[in-house]
Design a protein around this motif. Structure first.
Motif, PDB file in Angstrom:
ATOM      1  N   GLU A  79       0.836  -1.196   0.000  1.00 39.18           N
ATOM      2  CA  GLU A  79       0.000   0.000   0.000  1.00 39.18           C
ATOM      3  C   GLU A  79       0.877   1.255   0.000  1.00 39.18           C
ATOM      4  O   GLU A  79       0.587   2.240  -0.684  1.00 39.18           O
ATOM      5  CB  GLU A  79      -0.922  -0.008   1.227  1.00 39.18           C
ATOM      6  N   ARG A  80       1.962   1.197   0.739  1.00 38.83           N
ATOM      7  CA  ARG A  80       2.907   2.319   0.808  1.00 38.83           C
ATOM      8  C   ARG A  80       3.517   2.615  -0.568  1.00 38.83           C
ATOM      9  O   ARG A  80       3.604   3.761  -0.994  1.00 38.83           O
ATOM     10  CB  ARG A  80       3.998   1.961   1.820  1.00 38.83           C
ATOM     11  N   ALA A  81       3.915   1.548  -1.271  1.00 41.98           N
ATOM     12  CA  ALA A  81       4.477   1.714  -2.612  1.00 41.98           C
ATOM     13  C   ALA A  81       3.411   2.233  -3.577  1.00 41.98           C
ATOM     14  O   ALA A  81       3.672   3.105  -4.410  1.00 41.98           O
ATOM     15  CB  ALA A  81       5.051   0.391  -3.119  1.00 41.98           C
ATOM     16  N   TYR A  82       2.189   1.722  -3.442  1.00 43.70           N
ATOM     17  CA  TYR A  82       1.092   2.150  -4.311  1.00 43.70           C
ATOM     18  C   TYR A  82       0.798   3.643  -4.137  1.00 43.70           C
ATOM     19  O   TYR A  82       0.624   4.369  -5.120  1.00 43.70           O
ATOM     20  CB  TYR A  82      -0.152   1.309  -4.026  1.00 43.70           C
ATOM     21  N   LEU A  83       0.780   4.109  -2.899  1.00 44.34           N
ATOM     22  CA  LEU A  83       0.527   5.529  -2.640  1.00 44.34           C
ATOM     23  C   LEU A  83       1.607   6.409  -3.280  1.00 44.34           C
ATOM     24  O   LEU A  83       1.313   7.487  -3.805  1.00 44.34           O
ATOM     25  CB  LEU A  83       0.431   5.795  -1.140  1.00 44.34           C
ATOM     26  N   LEU A  84       2.853   5.930  -3.267  1.00 46.82           N
ATOM     27  CA  LEU A  84       3.934   6.678  -3.901  1.00 46.82           C
ATOM     28  C   LEU A  84       3.784   6.644  -5.424  1.00 46.82           C
ATOM     29  O   LEU A  84       3.885   7.674  -6.092  1.00 46.82           O
ATOM     30  CB  LEU A  84       5.299   6.115  -3.487  1.00 46.82           C
ATOM     31  N   LEU A  85       3.530   5.471  -5.980  1.00 44.84           N
ATOM     32  CA  LEU A  85       3.413   5.340  -7.434  1.00 44.84           C
ATOM     33  C   LEU A  85       2.280   6.198  -7.992  1.00 44.84           C
ATOM     34  O   LEU A  85       2.372   6.697  -9.113  1.00 44.84           O
ATOM     35  CB  LEU A  85       3.191   3.877  -7.829  1.00 44.84           C
ATOM     36  N   GLN A  86       1.227   6.395  -7.212  1.00 41.50           N
ATOM     37  CA  GLN A  86       0.095   7.202  -7.663  1.00 41.50           C
ATOM     38  C   GLN A  86       0.477   8.662  -7.914  1.00 41.50           C
ATOM     39  O   GLN A  86      -0.219   9.363  -8.626  1.00 41.50           O
ATOM     40  CB  GLN A  86      -1.041   7.158  -6.641  1.00 41.50           C
ATOM     41  N   LYS A  87       1.587   9.092  -7.357  1.00 44.42           N
ATOM     42  CA  LYS A  87       2.058  10.466  -7.558  1.00 44.42           C
ATOM     43  C   LYS A  87       2.798  10.621  -8.888  1.00 44.42           C
ATOM     44  O   LYS A  87       3.188  11.713  -9.266  1.00 44.42           O
ATOM     45  CB  LYS A  87       2.972  10.894  -6.408  1.00 44.42           C
ATOM     46  N   TYR A  88       3.013   9.497  -9.578  1.00 40.98           N
ATOM     47  CA  TYR A  88       3.758   9.480 -10.835  1.00 40.98           C
ATOM     48  C   TYR A  88       2.835   8.963 -11.932  1.00 40.98           C
ATOM     49  O   TYR A  88       1.689   8.604 -11.689  1.00 40.98           O
ATOM     50  CB  TYR A  88       5.022   8.626 -10.677  1.00 40.98           C
TER      51      TYR A  88
END
Length: 139
Positions: A119-128
């Motif tokens: 979930e942490r990685a997904y939240l970051l990827l959503q910014k890109y």
């Protein structure tokens, strides 16, 4: 909670890739990614490898996400790419080597050879830019 992500496929393994096909998935010793097109995503795939833009790499490193290390990748444009996008510049990309453990790290490869992200990685990827990726909850 983990998600399965299938990134954009913008090309394939180029002629300078060093690959050992005696294993499945194959072991890549040196990666050459040849672009046929590119819709702008920051994470791309060509089985069994992933590449990421320098922008995404820096963000992952600054957030200390686990289960991923980066290496150099040779990038080239195919004849198709040059015909379709003669003036298109590509950003710097890095080979994203996924080495995480199942349900422990932010990135890992599933038993079915898919890319799982926390979930942490997904939240970051959503910014890109990941607009071309297929993402679903991992069952």
């Amino acid at each position: 909670m983990y998600k399965l992500i299938e990134p954009e496929v913008a090309g394939g393994l180029g002629k300078h890739t060093q690959i050992d096909n005696s294993f499945f998935p194959p072991i890549i010793k040196k990666l050459h990614y040849e672009f046929d097109g590119w819709l702008g995503d920051d994470i791309l795939e060509s089985f069994p490898c992933y590449i990421m833009t320098e922008f995404l790499k820096k963000a992952i490193e600054s957030e200390h996400l686990t289960g991923i290390i980066f290496d150099e990748v040779i990038i080239s444009k195919s004849e198709i790419f040059l015909e379709l996008y003669p003036d298109k510049e590509l950003p710097f990309f890095f080979w994203a080597k996924i080495n995480g453990e199942d349900n422990k790290d932010d990135f890992y490869i599933t038993k079915k050879n898919g890319l799982a992200i926390s979930e942490r990685a997904y939240l970051l990827l959503q910014k890109y830019n990941i607009s071309q990726a297929d993402i679903e909850d991992l069952e």
